[in-house]
Scaffold this active site. Sequence first.
Site, short mmCIF file in Angstrom:
data_model
loop_
_atom_site.label_atom_id
_atom_site.label_comp_id
_atom_site.label_asym_id
_atom_site.label_seq_id
_atom_site.Cartn_x
_atom_site.Cartn_y
_atom_site.Cartn_z
N GLN A 161 1.10 6.68 0.05
CA GLN A 161 2.07 5.60 0.25
C GLN A 161 2.32 4.84 -1.05
OE1 GLN A 161 3.70 5.21 3.00
NE2 GLN A 161 4.86 3.43 2.31
N GLU A 162 1.28 4.68 -1.85
CA GLU A 162 1.40 3.87 -3.06
C GLU A 162 2.17 4.58 -4.18
OE1 GLU A 162 0.80 0.84 -3.56
OE2 GLU A 162 -0.57 0.20 -1.98
N SER A 163 1.79 5.80 -4.48
CA SER A 163 2.37 6.46 -5.67
C SER A 163 2.84 7.88 -5.42
CB SER A 163 1.32 6.49 -6.79
OG SER A 163 0.28 7.41 -6.46
#
Length: 379
Positions: A281-283
């Site tokens: 989700q982050e990167s």
Amino acid sequence: MSGIAAVQSRIAGIQSMIADLAPSAARSAAAGGWALGTTTGTTAGAATTASGRTPAAPAGATATTAGAGGFSDLLAGLVEGGPAARTAGASPSARGGASGDDVVAAARKYLGVPYRWGGTDPATGLDCSGLVQRVYQDLGVQLPRVAKDQGTVGAPVPDLASARPGDLVVLDGGGHIGIYVGDGKMLHAPHKGDVVKISTVWETPTAIRRVLGEGGSTAGTTGAAHAAGAGGTTALDAGAARPSAIRSAVSADVRRYEPLLAAATERYGLPAGLLAAVAQQESGGNPSAVSPAGARGLMQLMPATARGLGVDPMDPASAVDGAGRLLRQHLDRYDGSVPLALAAYNAGPGAVARYDGVPPYRETQQYVKKITAALGLAA
């Protein structure tokens, strides 16, 4: 306990017992290199901590003083079994009635030692929890390896005004630890590129713990570690997530970091797949990602958060360890609630407190929903 850790623990116990019989000989032996130290961690050239990035070492051996039998009895005791191992939850034991001032004096000899992520050997560098563990070990007290576990040892101290020299000062939600020296200051190993030094305590401590009581007795007991299988509890069964579903929900770019993600998951006792889902989700698995807001790296840590954790956000091993430690702190704060831990990771604990739950921000709501769905959990 690993072979090296066992040898370390045994040698520390031998040193402490010999010191009780012949302190000058023990000092000479220590100066001659009897103490062993190791560094663990997978980051090449990165120095950060964890208190963190290394697995929490099992409770070590306590020092025992020689009885009336003298040196021959001491040697016989070493041959027959050496220092007795502490069981989980037992109090550490101080040698020779050590005081808080003795703790500070022992800590001062490490001033100027370079910070090293995962460092436990002053010859090569120390991280914050490695420094604390080493100082107390020098006095015959065995502490856990990582800051979050060290921050549960001993008796609580209500505030900085009540702190005494030698107390443990826990900052950054449990991610950083040092030794109080008095006058509002602490001795600590700060971060990459710095050295062990004395600094003003710059924020209201997350916790202050008194390891040594009156007359050198130990105060309170150690807390239970939140490592896998260590008896810590969370509101989630770590096996509740569906590994096959998680694997299909993350990209090949994230899956290539599976060894790092799995190691940190075990180290911090996280629900299976949580770190992988957060990385996705982050990167999306991009270790060079930089967001418009300034979040950086594989786990998208903000620079201030990364500094507080003592990690390099652009180094995958360091970033994964920092993210694992941060999620563990949030899970502990919210009684094991994964949705609240994720909300705090995304929007900060302040926002979760302000709204008494997942904040109404659209980004945070979607963030929590997507990750809990990937884990097969209800948000």
